[in-house]
Design a protein around this motif. Structure first.
Motif, PDB file in Angstrom:
ATOM      1  N   GLY B 332      65.941 -23.497  42.605  1.00  0.00           N
ATOM      2  CA  GLY B 332      64.575 -23.060  43.272  1.00  0.00           C
ATOM      3  C   GLY B 332      63.595 -23.996  43.437  1.00  0.00           C
ATOM      4  N   VAL B 333      63.915 -25.612  42.962  1.00  0.00           N
ATOM      5  CA  VAL B 333      62.842 -26.513  43.365  1.00  0.00           C
ATOM      6  C   VAL B 333      63.409 -27.416  44.568  1.00  0.00           C
ATOM      7  CG1 VAL B 333      61.348 -28.328  42.496  1.00  0.00           C
ATOM      8  CG2 VAL B 333      61.823 -26.208  41.039  1.00  0.00           C
ATOM      9  N   SER B 334      62.785 -27.270  45.617  1.00  0.00           N
ATOM     10  CA  SER B 334      63.339 -28.145  46.529  1.00  0.00           C
ATOM     11  C   SER B 334      62.934 -29.600  46.525  1.00  0.00           C
ATOM     12  CB  SER B 334      63.270 -27.469  48.039  1.00  0.00           C
ATOM     13  OG  SER B 334      62.353 -28.311  49.020  1.00  0.00           O
ATOM     14  N   SER B 335      63.775 -30.504  46.846  1.00  0.00           N
ATOM     15  CA  SER B 335      63.447 -32.061  46.878  1.00  0.00           C
ATOM     16  C   SER B 335      62.390 -32.224  48.048  1.00  0.00           C
ATOM     17  CB  SER B 335      64.454 -32.839  46.675  1.00  0.00           C
ATOM     18  OG  SER B 335      65.292 -32.818  47.500  1.00  0.00           O
ATOM     19  N   SER B 336      62.824 -31.695  48.916  1.00  0.00           N
ATOM     20  CA  SER B 336      61.677 -32.080  50.366  1.00  0.00           C
ATOM     21  C   SER B 336      60.279 -31.427  49.976  1.00  0.00           C
ATOM     22  CB  SER B 336      62.292 -31.497  51.223  1.00  0.00           C
ATOM     23  OG  SER B 336      62.381 -30.341  51.510  1.00  0.00           O
ATOM     24  N   GLU B 337      60.219 -30.128  48.986  1.00  0.00           N
ATOM     25  CA  GLU B 337      58.794 -29.820  48.753  1.00  0.00           C
ATOM     26  C   GLU B 337      58.354 -30.909  47.744  1.00  0.00           C
ATOM     27  OE1 GLU B 337      57.338 -25.514  46.940  1.00  0.00           O
ATOM     28  OE2 GLU B 337      59.496 -26.094  47.257  1.00  0.00           O
ATOM     29  N   LEU B 338      59.157 -31.300  46.928  1.00  0.00           N
ATOM     30  CA  LEU B 338      58.633 -32.401  45.812  1.00  0.00           C
ATOM     31  C   LEU B 338      58.240 -33.624  46.532  1.00  0.00           C
ATOM     32  CD1 LEU B 338      58.294 -32.849  42.746  1.00  0.00           C
ATOM     33  CD2 LEU B 338      60.717 -33.763  42.882  1.00  0.00           C
ATOM     34  N   PHE B 339      59.125 -34.126  47.437  1.00  0.00           N
ATOM     35  CA  PHE B 339      58.584 -35.376  48.276  1.00  0.00           C
ATOM     36  C   PHE B 339      57.223 -35.156  48.813  1.00  0.00           C
ATOM     37  CE2 PHE B 339      58.302 -37.139  52.492  1.00  0.00           C
ATOM     38  CZ  PHE B 339      58.391 -38.437  52.120  1.00  0.00           C
ATOM     39  N   ASP B 340      56.982 -33.954  49.585  1.00  0.00           N
ATOM     40  CA  ASP B 340      55.595 -33.820  50.372  1.00  0.00           C
ATOM     41  C   ASP B 340      54.714 -33.725  49.326  1.00  0.00           C
ATOM     42  OD1 ASP B 340      56.985 -33.473  52.583  1.00  0.00           O
ATOM     43  OD2 ASP B 340      57.059 -31.340  52.582  1.00  0.00           O
ATOM     44  N   ALA B 341      54.799 -32.900  48.403  1.00  0.00           N
ATOM     45  CA  ALA B 341      53.764 -33.184  47.276  1.00  0.00           C
ATOM     46  C   ALA B 341      53.331 -34.224  46.521  1.00  0.00           C
ATOM     47  CB  ALA B 341      54.087 -31.998  46.262  1.00  0.00           C
ATOM     48  N   ALA B 342      54.561 -34.992  46.215  1.00  0.00           N
ATOM     49  CA  ALA B 342      54.305 -36.111  45.615  1.00  0.00           C
ATOM     50  C   ALA B 342      53.576 -37.496  46.467  1.00  0.00           C
ATOM     51  CB  ALA B 342      55.587 -36.716  44.938  1.00  0.00           C
ATOM     52  N   LEU B 343      54.255 -37.116  47.549  1.00  0.00           N
ATOM     53  CA  LEU B 343      53.500 -38.206  48.732  1.00  0.00           C
ATOM     54  C   LEU B 343      51.746 -37.873  48.588  1.00  0.00           C
ATOM     55  CD1 LEU B 343      54.633 -40.542  50.506  1.00  0.00           C
ATOM     56  CD2 LEU B 343      54.453 -38.928  52.253  1.00  0.00           C
ATOM     57  N   LYS B 344      51.457 -36.797  48.735  1.00  0.00           N
ATOM     58  CA  LYS B 344      49.841 -36.344  48.776  1.00  0.00           C
ATOM     59  C   LYS B 344      49.251 -37.006  47.623  1.00  0.00           C
ATOM     60  CE  LYS B 344      50.222 -32.321  51.315  1.00  0.00           C
ATOM     61  NZ  LYS B 344      50.597 -30.900  51.037  1.00  0.00           N
ATOM     62  N   ARG B 345      50.150 -37.179  46.502  1.00  0.00           N
ATOM     63  CA  ARG B 345      49.717 -38.091  45.474  1.00  0.00           C
ATOM     64  C   ARG B 345      49.922 -39.331  45.330  1.00  0.00           C
ATOM     65  NH1 ARG B 345      48.906 -34.874  40.572  1.00  0.00           N
ATOM     66  NH2 ARG B 345      48.396 -36.597  39.539  1.00  0.00           N
ATOM     67  N   LYS B 346      50.239 -39.816  46.533  1.00  0.00           N
ATOM     68  CA  LYS B 346      50.792 -41.290  46.632  1.00  0.00           C
ATOM     69  C   LYS B 346      51.856 -41.954  45.707  1.00  0.00           C
ATOM     70  CE  LYS B 346      46.353 -42.515  48.795  1.00  0.00           C
ATOM     71  NZ  LYS B 346      46.949 -42.634  50.372  1.00  0.00           N
ATOM     72  N   VAL B 347      52.856 -40.977  45.713  1.00  0.00           N
ATOM     73  CA  VAL B 347      54.011 -41.366  45.120  1.00  0.00           C
ATOM     74  C   VAL B 347      55.303 -41.125  45.926  1.00  0.00           C
ATOM     75  CG1 VAL B 347      55.698 -41.269  42.984  1.00  0.00           C
ATOM     76  CG2 VAL B 347      53.282 -41.321  42.654  1.00  0.00           C
ATOM     77  N   ALA B 348      56.243 -41.784  46.066  1.00  0.00           N
ATOM     78  CA  ALA B 348      57.266 -41.504  47.337  1.00  0.00           C
ATOM     79  C   ALA B 348      58.682 -41.587  46.349  1.00  0.00           C
ATOM     80  CB  ALA B 348      57.525 -42.651  48.377  1.00  0.00           C
ATOM     81  N   ILE B 349      59.399 -40.356  46.655  1.00  0.00           N
ATOM     82  CA  ILE B 349      60.729 -40.319  46.117  1.00  0.00           C
ATOM     83  C   ILE B 349      61.519 -39.938  47.317  1.00  0.00           C
ATOM     84  CG2 ILE B 349      60.166 -39.379  43.875  1.00  0.00           C
ATOM     85  CD1 ILE B 349      61.112 -36.436  45.001  1.00  0.00           C
ATOM     86  N   LEU B 350      62.975 -40.093  47.123  1.00  0.00           N
ATOM     87  CA  LEU B 350      63.807 -39.974  48.387  1.00  0.00           C
ATOM     88  C   LEU B 350      64.463 -38.417  48.240  1.00  0.00           C
ATOM     89  CD1 LEU B 350      64.417 -41.486  51.015  1.00  0.00           C
ATOM     90  CD2 LEU B 350      66.495 -42.227  49.957  1.00  0.00           C
ATOM     91  N   PRO B 351      64.148 -37.565  49.295  1.00  0.00           N
ATOM     92  CA  PRO B 351      65.120 -36.260  48.886  1.00  0.00           C
ATOM     93  C   PRO B 351      66.629 -36.493  49.264  1.00  0.00           C
ATOM     94  CG  PRO B 351      62.958 -35.924  50.202  1.00  0.00           C
ATOM     95  CD  PRO B 351      63.123 -37.520  49.878  1.00  0.00           C
ATOM     96  N   GLY B 352      67.418 -35.801  48.441  1.00  0.00           N
ATOM     97  CA  GLY B 352      68.768 -36.231  48.562  1.00  0.00           C
ATOM     98  C   GLY B 352      69.695 -35.351  49.658  1.00  0.00           C
ATOM     99  N   THR B 353      69.023 -34.715  50.483  1.00  0.00           N
ATOM    100  CA  THR B 353      69.982 -34.067  51.347  1.00  0.00           C
ATOM    101  C   THR B 353      70.713 -34.958  52.448  1.00  0.00           C
ATOM    102  OG1 THR B 353      67.902 -33.765  52.511  1.00  0.00           O
ATOM    103  CG2 THR B 353      68.839 -31.800  51.521  1.00  0.00           C
ATOM    104  N   PRO B 354      70.070 -36.028  52.925  1.00  0.00           N
ATOM    105  CA  PRO B 354      70.773 -36.811  53.714  1.00  0.00           C
ATOM    106  C   PRO B 354      72.187 -37.531  53.174  1.00  0.00           C
ATOM    107  CG  PRO B 354      68.620 -37.899  53.472  1.00  0.00           C
ATOM    108  CD  PRO B 354      68.775 -36.458  52.855  1.00  0.00           C
ATOM    109  N   PHE B 355      72.298 -37.511  52.041  1.00  0.00           N
ATOM    110  CA  PHE B 355      73.438 -38.003  51.438  1.00  0.00           C
ATOM    111  C   PHE B 355      74.645 -36.964  51.212  1.00  0.00           C
ATOM    112  CE2 PHE B 355      69.882 -40.336  49.587  1.00  0.00           C
ATOM    113  CZ  PHE B 355      70.107 -41.793  50.135  1.00  0.00           C
ATOM    114  N   TYR B 356      74.445 -35.957  51.719  1.00  0.00           N
ATOM    115  CA  TYR B 356      75.488 -34.949  51.932  1.00  0.00           C
ATOM    116  C   TYR B 356      76.149 -34.815  53.270  1.00  0.00           C
ATOM    117  CZ  TYR B 356      74.215 -33.909  47.074  1.00  0.00           C
ATOM    118  OH  TYR B 356      74.141 -34.004  45.541  1.00  0.00           O
ATOM    119  N   ALA B 357      77.270 -35.497  53.424  1.00  0.00           N
ATOM    120  CA  ALA B 357      77.760 -35.395  54.988  1.00  0.00           C
ATOM    121  C   ALA B 357      77.873 -34.011  55.446  1.00  0.00           C
ATOM    122  CB  ALA B 357      79.072 -36.130  54.986  1.00  0.00           C
ATOM    123  N   ASP B 358      78.078 -32.952  54.529  1.00  0.00           N
ATOM    124  CA  ASP B 358      78.163 -31.730  55.065  1.00  0.00           C
ATOM    125  C   ASP B 358      77.037 -30.805  54.686  1.00  0.00           C
ATOM    126  OD1 ASP B 358      80.610 -32.050  56.227  1.00  0.00           O
ATOM    127  OD2 ASP B 358      81.841 -30.935  55.007  1.00  0.00           O
TER     128      ASP B 358
END
Lengths: 396, 396
Positions: B332-358
């Protein structure tokens, strides 16, 4: 293990030139077969100073990963040169740094070519381009070159009867023929291409090597900024550092960027920074003038020796730039026969056949003048003339 | 002008990572999103000395055109390392120097892939490989990774129901997951691949970055010398110099050589020579040991901070090498949501979706530990934990 290779790789040959160069690497051979800049005209001391200063000042950054597009000041330098030298309206955003200008052909192949797509090429044409586009299973539509450039009548027929993705050409001191398109031919070519909505990929590897002192506008200049230009620092700086670039309209550049990311992320950043530092600290125009003066002399020696030694029915181009002279032998004399016989006398020339995408050209040869000194040029051409005479006088 | 682009380029996206890195380049941001080696562990002074010595001794040669295969002593150094480190029977003839190991993927794509051909990939898999093979219009057959390596049951099903050209994987400290295949899994994988006559393209970008001190034999070692290995000096020498290599059986190498000629003639020769000189003059093993000790500490700080700050239902890998930790967020927690929210706090992570070919992987993220210092690691992970808590406590 049963490797199931791609169709593309099974239908592409090893580079004939690079195979020949292995044979001709023997230092006892006078080689006119390659296409090497003269090593005495590589400013190794200037590059050494630039490398030392750069690594001292900003080593950790220069050795780290960088952007796909390339080093911004270097891209700006190239754009500025297009603006001042040719009056082209080019911004740094339209420049991407490549691993030599050969990589431009690979990127352009990726951006335009699906299996079976056609490319219009000069006949004879640059072997490296034929090989690169072959990787994308292109078909070739050759258009003969005459003294002033591509045969426009033939080009028009090709454009009207076929569907190509782009035309590829080298308007300045073409490899292999040494031909430079005239100004009128450039204008007429541009008009025809625009009429047919046909992109022109303009390889300008020799644009700075013009020893007649004339600056000729690229064909792109007559196409309203719609052309795709490729350039190289190999001939004026260092071939081993593999610094080239592609200049394209922004719409096309977006696609090229994707192809570059997928190909190798970015070009060697340390070399980009050394080059950029070198351009800051040195007068590259003065250096280019020295190269041109040396090449002008070498071409002159070779042409006068050909005039003296060759029979009247041997034709050769009289280039005003670049690194090559193109020979056309009398009917019945094959250049591969001449190659074999001359190699026995320790002189290497390059048979012209691989430059013809559709075959032919058996009586043609490419002769490099940039890499040999005067003594070797004089002796080597005399030997080629003697060998040619022997071949003709031998009953078939 | 109407540019008629290729199908391939129209169906390939810009690298998501490289786009994100532009956003996170702001120095005020603590970035765990990239994959940069730590700049403090680049030996710029040693490289400066090697460059100066080399350019002084043999500048003109090092700056000239060179062979497609690469500098022979460098190729021999790499072959010798395979022999002594892993007991592989490899000769210098089986090594070709590339423009970073990313280019190996491009060359392998050229050698094997026609439109619609399939490639077996890890799931999640290396984004750069997915992008590179996409250029050749490959289809992907993802095989899930578990703690010890690829799921062999799933792999067997894939091998029995599909026809792939090769399998691609990163057995040591995989990007993105940080997973290292166990020795047993390597042996079993090799046996299954050999049974199905399936080549394995083994990307070993992180083979030298093993901070648990264990040297693991490549999967290729269990395949009778039939594997294709790619390697890189980016993580142990300099990423900006783009020095990688491919090691392949001679039959395959003949094809790779043709692809390399067509792609860019040869890799940056000056950089090959500087690297070769550096390896002569420096103890690279001592340097690698320093890097591994630093990365071991960083991974340790990050893992202990994750253990302290993250709730129990956040899972993360505990890598023994490489540069990445892989997060799996609660349902239920999406990493792109986490990415957006963390970036507002000046921390960047990398959402995992692009690593899934399908597709999929929306609850995963890649966290880099090599490039940040202790303070940033501690502060950044604490912020990610706080942001995660906020997201979970916000009514959807």
């Amino acid at each position: 293990m049963n490797h199931r290779y791609s169709e593309r790789i099974c239908s592409t040959q090893k580079s004939f030139i690079r195979e020949i160069l292995k044979v001709t690497a023997d230092p006892e051979i006078i080689s006119f077969a390659g296409g090497l800049p003269n090593p005495n005209l590589i400013d190794d001391e200037g590059i050494q100073r630039a490398a030392a200063a750069l690594l001292k000042e900003d080593g950790k950054t220069a050795l780290q990963y960088s952007t796909t597009e390339g080093h911004p000041p270097l891209r700006e330098w190239i754009a500025e040169r297009y603006r001042t030298r040719y009056g082209l309206s080019v911004s740094a955003d339209q420049i991407l740094i490549t691993n030599g200008s050969q990589q431009c052909l690979d990127l352009i192949g990726k951006v335009y070519l699906d299996k079976g797509d056609s490319v219009i090429v000069e006949d004879p044409g640059y072997l490296g381009a034929i090989q690169s586009f072959s990787m994308f299973q292109a078909e070739f539509l050759p258009v003969p070159l005459n003294e002033e450039g591509p045969d426009l009548e033939r080009l028009t027929t090709v454009l009207e009867t076929s569907s190509a993705k782009f035309m590829y050409g080298i308007p300045n001191s073409q490899n292999p023929s040494g031909i430079t398109y005239s100004e009128n031919r450039r204008k007429d070519l541009a008009a025809i291409l625009c009429d047919h909505d046909m992109p022109f990929v303009e390889d300008d590897a020799y644009g700075e090597l013009q020893f007649d002192g004339v600056t000729r506008k690229p064909v792109s200049a007559y196409m309203g900024g719609e052309g795709i230009l490729t350039g190289s620092f190999s001939k004026i700086f260092s071939p081993g550092m593999r610094m080239g670039w592609v200049c394209a309209p922004e719409e096309v550049m977006e696609k090229i960027l994707i192809a570059k990311q997928a190909s190798d992320l970015h070009s060697n950043y340390l070399s980009q920074r050394i080059l950029s530092k070198y351009l800051e600290e040195n007068d590259i125009d003065a250096h280019i003038a020295v190269i041109n003066e040396e090449y002008r002399k070498r071409a002159g020696w070779m042409i006068s020796q050909m005039e003296k030694c060759f029979p009247d029915d041997v034709q050769f181009t009289r280039p005003t730039g670049g690194m090559f002279i193109w020979l056309t032998l009398p009917e019945g004399v094959s250049s591969s026969e001449l190659f074999d016989a001359a190699l026995k006398r320790k002189v290497a020339i390059l048979p012209g056949t691989p430059f013809y995408a559709d075959g032919g050209g058996d009586s043609t040869a490419r002769i490099n003048f940039s890499n040999a000194d005067k003594e070797d040029i004089m002796a080597g051409i005399e030997i080629v003339a003697e060998v040619l005479e022997e071949i003709r006088s031998t009953p078939q």
